[in-house]
Design a protein around this motif. Sequence first.
Motif, PDB file in Angstrom:
ATOM      1  N   ILE A  18       0.850  -1.198   0.000  1.00 18.56           N
ATOM      2  CA  ILE A  18       0.000   0.000   0.000  1.00 18.56           C
ATOM      3  C   ILE A  18       0.886   1.249   0.000  1.00 18.56           C
ATOM      4  CG2 ILE A  18      -1.732   1.318   1.282  1.00 18.56           C
ATOM      5  CD1 ILE A  18      -2.714  -1.278   2.503  1.00 18.56           C
ATOM      6  N   PRO A  19       0.600   2.227  -0.841  1.00 19.17           N
ATOM      7  CA  PRO A  19       1.331   3.498  -0.758  1.00 19.17           C
ATOM      8  C   PRO A  19       1.173   4.101   0.637  1.00 19.17           C
ATOM      9  CG  PRO A  19       0.091   3.377  -2.809  1.00 19.17           C
ATOM     10  CD  PRO A  19      -0.353   2.211  -1.980  1.00 19.17           C
ATOM     11  N   LEU A  20       2.248   4.632   1.188  1.00 17.84           N
ATOM     12  CA  LEU A  20       2.192   5.138   2.555  1.00 17.84           C
ATOM     13  C   LEU A  20       1.161   6.241   2.711  1.00 17.84           C
ATOM     14  CD1 LEU A  20       3.463   4.831   5.372  1.00 17.84           C
ATOM     15  CD2 LEU A  20       5.109   6.621   4.735  1.00 17.84           C
ATOM     16  N   ASP A  21       0.952   7.047   1.663  1.00 18.07           N
ATOM     17  CA  ASP A  21      -0.019   8.139   1.762  1.00 18.07           C
ATOM     18  C   ASP A  21      -1.460   7.666   1.570  1.00 18.07           C
ATOM     19  OD1 ASP A  21      -0.055   7.647  -0.965  1.00 18.07           O
ATOM     20  OD2 ASP A  21       0.497   9.681  -1.574  1.00 18.07           O
ATOM     21  N   GLN A  22      -1.634   6.351   1.418  1.00 18.89           N
ATOM     22  CA  GLN A  22      -2.989   5.784   1.333  1.00 18.89           C
ATOM     23  C   GLN A  22      -3.213   4.722   2.414  1.00 18.89           C
ATOM     24  OE1 GLN A  22      -4.108   4.688  -2.770  1.00 18.89           O
ATOM     25  NE2 GLN A  22      -2.401   5.962  -3.482  1.00 18.89           N
ATOM     26  N   TYR A  23      -2.359   4.723   3.405  1.00 23.52           N
ATOM     27  CA  TYR A  23      -2.394   3.727   4.478  1.00 23.52           C
ATOM     28  C   TYR A  23      -3.030   4.348   5.720  1.00 23.52           C
ATOM     29  CZ  TYR A  23      -0.518   0.114   7.661  1.00 23.52           C
ATOM     30  OH  TYR A  23      -0.374  -0.901   8.579  1.00 23.52           O
ATOM     31  N   GLY A  24      -4.122   3.744   6.178  1.00 23.17           N
ATOM     32  CA  GLY A  24      -4.833   4.276   7.331  1.00 23.17           C
ATOM     33  C   GLY A  24      -4.118   3.970   8.632  1.00 23.17           C
ATOM     34  N   MET A  25      -3.795   5.001   9.416  1.00 16.71           N
ATOM     35  CA  MET A  25      -3.112   4.850  10.694  1.00 16.71           C
ATOM     36  C   MET A  25      -3.716   5.826  11.704  1.00 16.71           C
ATOM     37  SD  MET A  25       0.903   4.830   9.445  1.00 16.71           S
ATOM     38  CE  MET A  25       1.565   4.239  10.994  1.00 16.71           C
ATOM     39  N   LYS A  71      12.126  12.043   0.668  1.00 17.85           N
ATOM     40  CA  LYS A  71      12.411  10.625   0.859  1.00 17.85           C
ATOM     41  C   LYS A  71      11.143   9.811   1.087  1.00 17.85           C
ATOM     42  CE  LYS A  71      16.985  11.537   2.841  1.00 17.85           C
ATOM     43  NZ  LYS A  71      17.861  11.409   4.035  1.00 17.85           N
ATOM     44  N   LEU A  72      10.019  10.480   1.336  1.00 19.99           N
ATOM     45  CA  LEU A  72       8.765   9.794   1.617  1.00 19.99           C
ATOM     46  C   LEU A  72       7.798   9.824   0.435  1.00 19.99           C
ATOM     47  CD1 LEU A  72       8.164  11.234   5.198  1.00 19.99           C
ATOM     48  CD2 LEU A  72       9.057   8.970   4.627  1.00 19.99           C
ATOM     49  N   ILE A  73       8.150  10.537  -0.608  1.00 26.91           N
ATOM     50  CA  ILE A  73       7.251  10.665  -1.753  1.00 26.91           C
ATOM     51  C   ILE A  73       7.220   9.353  -2.539  1.00 26.91           C
ATOM     52  CG2 ILE A  73       6.883  11.866  -3.953  1.00 26.91           C
ATOM     53  CD1 ILE A  73       7.994  14.383  -2.650  1.00 26.91           C
ATOM     54  N   ASN A  74       6.005   8.870  -2.775  1.00 23.52           N
ATOM     55  CA  ASN A  74       5.761   7.662  -3.579  1.00 23.52           C
ATOM     56  C   ASN A  74       6.346   6.396  -2.969  1.00 23.52           C
ATOM     57  OD1 ASN A  74       4.377   9.146  -5.574  1.00 23.52           O
ATOM     58  ND2 ASN A  74       6.301   9.659  -6.609  1.00 23.52           N
ATOM     59  N   ILE A  75       6.504   6.339  -1.658  1.00 23.01           N
ATOM     60  CA  ILE A  75       6.983   5.097  -1.054  1.00 23.01           C
ATOM     61  C   ILE A  75       5.799   4.285  -0.538  1.00 23.01           C
ATOM     62  CG2 ILE A  75       9.107   6.275  -0.370  1.00 23.01           C
ATOM     63  CD1 ILE A  75       8.205   5.888   2.570  1.00 23.01           C
ATOM     64  N   THR A  76       6.018   3.003  -0.324  1.00 23.53           N
ATOM     65  CA  THR A  76       4.991   2.104   0.180  1.00 23.53           C
ATOM     66  C   THR A  76       5.187   1.858   1.681  1.00 23.53           C
ATOM     67  OG1 THR A  76       6.300   0.114  -0.220  1.00 23.53           O
ATOM     68  CG2 THR A  76       4.922   0.915  -2.057  1.00 23.53           C
ATOM     69  N   VAL A  77       4.227   1.175   2.267  1.00 21.99           N
ATOM     70  CA  VAL A  77       4.356   0.782   3.669  1.00 21.99           C
ATOM     71  C   VAL A  77       5.599  -0.094   3.851  1.00 21.99           C
ATOM     72  CG1 VAL A  77       3.278  -0.533   5.542  1.00 21.99           C
ATOM     73  CG2 VAL A  77       1.878   0.980   4.105  1.00 21.99           C
ATOM     74  N   GLY A  78       5.816  -1.013   2.912  1.00 20.49           N
ATOM     75  CA  GLY A  78       6.997  -1.870   2.973  1.00 20.49           C
ATOM     76  C   GLY A  78       8.287  -1.068   2.910  1.00 20.49           C
ATOM     77  N   ASP A  79       8.304  -0.040   2.063  1.00 27.60           N
ATOM     78  CA  ASP A  79       9.477   0.832   1.984  1.00 27.60           C
ATOM     79  C   ASP A  79       9.715   1.527   3.329  1.00 27.60           C
ATOM     80  OD1 ASP A  79       9.820   0.234  -0.733  1.00 27.60           O
ATOM     81  OD2 ASP A  79       8.568   1.926  -1.367  1.00 27.60           O
ATOM     82  N   PRO A 120     -13.581   7.356   1.196  1.00 22.51           N
ATOM     83  CA  PRO A 120     -12.865   6.698   0.085  1.00 22.51           C
ATOM     84  C   PRO A 120     -11.358   6.671   0.286  1.00 22.51           C
ATOM     85  CG  PRO A 120     -13.576   8.900  -0.554  1.00 22.51           C
ATOM     86  CD  PRO A 120     -14.191   8.634   0.777  1.00 22.51           C
ATOM     87  N   ASN A 121     -10.820   7.656   1.004  1.00 26.81           N
ATOM     88  CA  ASN A 121      -9.372   7.759   1.209  1.00 26.81           C
ATOM     89  C   ASN A 121      -9.078   8.076   2.671  1.00 26.81           C
ATOM     90  OD1 ASN A 121      -8.504   7.771  -1.748  1.00 26.81           O
ATOM     91  ND2 ASN A 121      -9.883   9.534  -1.701  1.00 26.81           N
ATOM     92  N   LEU A 122      -8.046   7.440   3.193  1.00 26.62           N
ATOM     93  CA  LEU A 122      -7.584   7.724   4.548  1.00 26.62           C
ATOM     94  C   LEU A 122      -6.073   7.611   4.603  1.00 26.62           C
ATOM     95  CD1 LEU A 122     -10.151   5.705   6.737  1.00 26.62           C
ATOM     96  CD2 LEU A 122     -10.027   8.199   6.515  1.00 26.62           C
ATOM     97  N   ASN A 123      -5.469   8.429   5.423  1.00 32.32           N
ATOM     98  CA  ASN A 123      -4.065   8.296   5.764  1.00 32.32           C
ATOM     99  C   ASN A 123      -3.988   8.388   7.295  1.00 32.32           C
ATOM    100  OD1 ASN A 123      -0.952  10.079   4.863  1.00 32.32           O
ATOM    101  ND2 ASN A 123      -1.274   7.983   5.483  1.00 32.32           N
ATOM    102  N   TYR A 124      -3.557   9.492   7.837  1.00 30.41           N
ATOM    103  CA  TYR A 124      -3.569   9.635   9.291  1.00 30.41           C
ATOM    104  C   TYR A 124      -4.951  10.071   9.783  1.00 30.41           C
ATOM    105  CZ  TYR A 124       1.549   9.491   9.417  1.00 30.41           C
ATOM    106  OH  TYR A 124       2.862   9.118   9.320  1.00 30.41           O
ATOM    107  N   VAL A 125      -5.499   9.333  10.712  1.00 26.77           N
ATOM    108  CA  VAL A 125      -6.697   9.759  11.424  1.00 26.77           C
ATOM    109  C   VAL A 125      -6.203  10.232  12.789  1.00 26.77           C
ATOM    110  CG1 VAL A 125      -8.930   9.079  12.363  1.00 26.77           C
ATOM    111  CG2 VAL A 125      -8.128   8.109  10.188  1.00 26.77           C
TER     112      VAL A 125
END
Length: 388
Positions: A23-30, A155-163, A355-360
Amino acid sequence: MKLALLALLAPPIAAASSNHDAIPLDQYGMIMVHDAASGYLDTSSIITNEVYDWTRTQTMPNKSAADLLTCGARSFDWRPSYKETKLQAHHGDVTIEHDFSDSLDEILGWAASNPEELVIMHVWDCISDDSGDCTTEALKQLNSRGLNVIDDCNKLINITVGDAKALAKNPTSPGLVLPIMPTTGNNGGQACSSENYDASIACWGTKSFTSRTRSDTTAAPTVFDCIEDSNIDPNAPYTTLSSPQKTAVSACVEKYQDAPAPPNLQALFTYSCWDDSSSKSTPVDQMTAYMDKVSQAGPGQGSSNIPLYQIQALWEESTASVVIGELHLSSLVEDEAKSKLNALTTSYINADRFPNLNYVEVNNVCDGGPELLAALSAFNDKHVNARK
């Protein structure tokens, strides 16, 4: 030894799914905890409790940052302070007397017991006095623990959760803790996160605080007259007030809270977010519309150099809303609990509203945090399935 002991004491939880790594980090709900270090504040003091009630955003049953992680937090809004050669934390101009080094040990101890869980620290708003430089001292503490500090938002642009997990791996201890403290290059937002702050979304709402409105009756002077006589704007964000100004506000509230409210003061009370309030729909509708707007906008909000973003699912506070909250013997933590805002946010996520979440970002994460964490995990699972 201290870190190892903390690791033993931290209760293990179910590991996050490795399927989320793509999952892209900017689309990962945390879950992000607002002003995380404020949970160390003790509101039992007679002298400081009113100021702290509107400074403390979290509760820590064991006075440990690990409490917040156990409750579901996976991202910290952390604001260091270096004063009188002590590296601690702050919320506004209130110093939080808990050493940053101890906080790091608490977080790393929990992470060692939960080695699959990604924990992100957004370290920003580092303030100093003449005794040294906050940024320099904070970096010393982070680097001394082998942490890979992200110093550039690029360094955080376009990275995934795994990255992000790969960046968080620590050669000296287990666990995945990734501090973000931009000092070079791209350093936008709240340590690379767009806050999406809306000061108008408060638990307590009023019509007006102008003298003209209050002069419509011949009632006795109100708490708001007292505040304005102290040269304080009731509409100013409470967090921008100095400690003497906050003390003056509390003194005005104390002066009038036991007296019968004059008609013009009563007329100012228009709504409350508390769940048992007949007027709760006003602030709840405002909050819901705000969350919908941010979610629909999705990643890439604000400046292009800010890779992550927040939905601030928490009640903001103006000086006026704090005054009314104090008159109702409330606090930031109490407002969340009595409005059941964290539970409402969870219900929205479970209902697939967003539809979209990142940091809540939330206050009082230990009220309903595990349920919110489960809802976000399910949201992330759906994200994975949608990509198949």
